[in-house]
Write a protein that holds these residues in place. Sequence first.
Motif, mmCIF file in Angstrom:
data_model
loop_
_atom_site.group_PDB
_atom_site.id
_atom_site.type_symbol
_atom_site.label_atom_id
_atom_site.label_comp_id
_atom_site.label_asym_id
_atom_site.label_seq_id
_atom_site.Cartn_x
_atom_site.Cartn_y
_atom_site.Cartn_z
ATOM 1 N N HIS A 133 -39.520 107.402 3.198
ATOM 2 C CA HIS A 133 -40.594 106.633 2.570
ATOM 3 C C HIS A 133 -40.627 106.800 1.059
ATOM 4 O O HIS A 133 -41.139 105.936 0.352
ATOM 5 C CB HIS A 133 -41.954 107.001 3.177
ATOM 6 N N LYS A 134 -40.074 107.879 0.549
ATOM 7 C CA LYS A 134 -40.032 108.073 -0.895
ATOM 8 C C LYS A 134 -38.953 107.186 -1.509
ATOM 9 O O LYS A 134 -37.793 107.235 -1.117
ATOM 10 C CB LYS A 134 -39.759 109.542 -1.233
ATOM 11 N N GLY A 135 -39.348 106.351 -2.452
ATOM 12 C CA GLY A 135 -38.400 105.471 -3.108
ATOM 13 C C GLY A 135 -37.960 104.292 -2.271
ATOM 14 O O GLY A 135 -37.064 103.542 -2.672
ATOM 15 N N ASN A 136 -38.570 104.102 -1.116
ATOM 16 C CA ASN A 136 -38.217 102.993 -0.233
ATOM 17 C C ASN A 136 -39.212 101.854 -0.436
ATOM 18 O O ASN A 136 -40.391 101.996 -0.112
ATOM 19 C CB ASN A 136 -38.243 103.473 1.219
ATOM 20 N N PRO A 140 -44.321 100.663 2.741
ATOM 21 C CA PRO A 140 -45.639 100.189 3.190
ATOM 22 C C PRO A 140 -45.571 99.424 4.506
ATOM 23 O O PRO A 140 -46.421 99.601 5.385
ATOM 24 C CB PRO A 140 -46.104 99.292 2.037
ATOM 25 N N ALA A 141 -44.540 98.583 4.645
ATOM 26 C CA ALA A 141 -44.386 97.833 5.890
ATOM 27 C C ALA A 141 -44.035 98.762 7.041
ATOM 28 O O ALA A 141 -44.500 98.576 8.175
ATOM 29 C CB ALA A 141 -43.311 96.762 5.730
ATOM 30 N N LEU A 142 -43.236 99.777 6.762
ATOM 31 C CA LEU A 142 -42.849 100.724 7.802
ATOM 32 C C LEU A 142 -44.051 101.539 8.270
ATOM 33 O O LEU A 142 -44.222 101.788 9.472
ATOM 34 C CB LEU A 142 -41.750 101.647 7.272
ATOM 35 N N MET A 143 -44.903 101.930 7.318
ATOM 36 C CA MET A 143 -46.116 102.644 7.693
ATOM 37 C C MET A 143 -47.020 101.748 8.544
ATOM 38 O O MET A 143 -47.588 102.182 9.550
ATOM 39 C CB MET A 143 -46.874 103.106 6.453
ATOM 40 N N GLY A 144 -47.136 100.481 8.134
ATOM 41 C CA GLY A 144 -47.940 99.551 8.910
ATOM 42 C C GLY A 144 -47.386 99.340 10.301
ATOM 43 O O GLY A 144 -48.140 99.215 11.275
ATOM 44 N N TYR A 176 -53.017 94.513 6.157
ATOM 45 C CA TYR A 176 -54.046 95.382 5.575
ATOM 46 C C TYR A 176 -53.410 96.652 5.021
ATOM 47 O O TYR A 176 -53.717 97.086 3.897
ATOM 48 C CB TYR A 176 -55.089 95.726 6.637
ATOM 49 N N LEU A 177 -52.512 97.247 5.788
ATOM 50 C CA LEU A 177 -51.902 98.505 5.368
ATOM 51 C C LEU A 177 -50.913 98.307 4.223
ATOM 52 O O LEU A 177 -50.791 99.165 3.346
ATOM 53 C CB LEU A 177 -51.218 99.170 6.561
#
Length: 295
Positions: A133-136, A140-144, A176-177
Amino acid sequence: MTTVSRARVYLRLGRVSNLPTVWTNVLCGMALSGSDLRAPAVALVGLAVSLMYVGGMFLNDAFDRDIDARERPERPIPSGLVSAGEVFAVGYGLLGAGVVIVGVDGHLSGRGLSPALASALLAGAIVLYDAWHKGNPLSPALMGLCRVLVYVTAAVSAGGQLGAAVLGGGMALLFYLIGLTAIAKQENLLSVRSLSAFGFMAVPFLYAIGAPLAGLVGTIAYGALAGCVVHAVRLLRGTRKDRIPRAVVTLIAGISLLDAVLIARSGAAGAGAAAALAMLGFPLTLAMQRVVKGT
């Protein structure tokens, strides 16, 4: 380290103050799937996904330990309160436990492999996000996606349908995320990137208007969600040094309000009561964040 001290470190690593938003995700996923909202089913899947969430938070710190050593040396691993190996072991163990609980329950309930597969996909998405997730730019979409897969896991675990309601609700949550993450990273709220973030945040509101809300409860939930976002934006426009983390934790708590809105528009049996219950996740998350930091 005493048992009490270790427990405090574990609570901090697991960001347990955000768990009410996980519970409302489970409730929402079941409601959107058209399944019966039975308390035992909600509780069991809620427990499993809670273990997976906490495990994911452990892994987040473990993967970020080198960056935290430079930028957040007060975090448990760089400060020497716990070893990276222990955090990795606990994190993967909790993830595995959640998958096993969902899989065994699905087997005993006669629902086949679908619940196990859904929870395994959720676990995989969590690990992928934590590790990359750092520098990717897609983080945000992956977290969502991780949160959307909570909807999916809850839906199939309850024997519901992965129809348009789950897909539409999942997309509303995803946008939203994405907006939450993008807005929180902005220093200038008038920049082009920031304006696009506001566009993402608008999607859930536009989607919710597309169907009647469940009476007064749905209307209140919709207004509360709007107020939550406006309050977060006002925080970001301020000058306090902690304005970004305060806005982030507010928007995280707002996930429960979005769940309430989606439940209210689902048309499921008992949607009004379930939406009211989901709304309680917002103040509960904020209250718990006063004890354990949510970021």
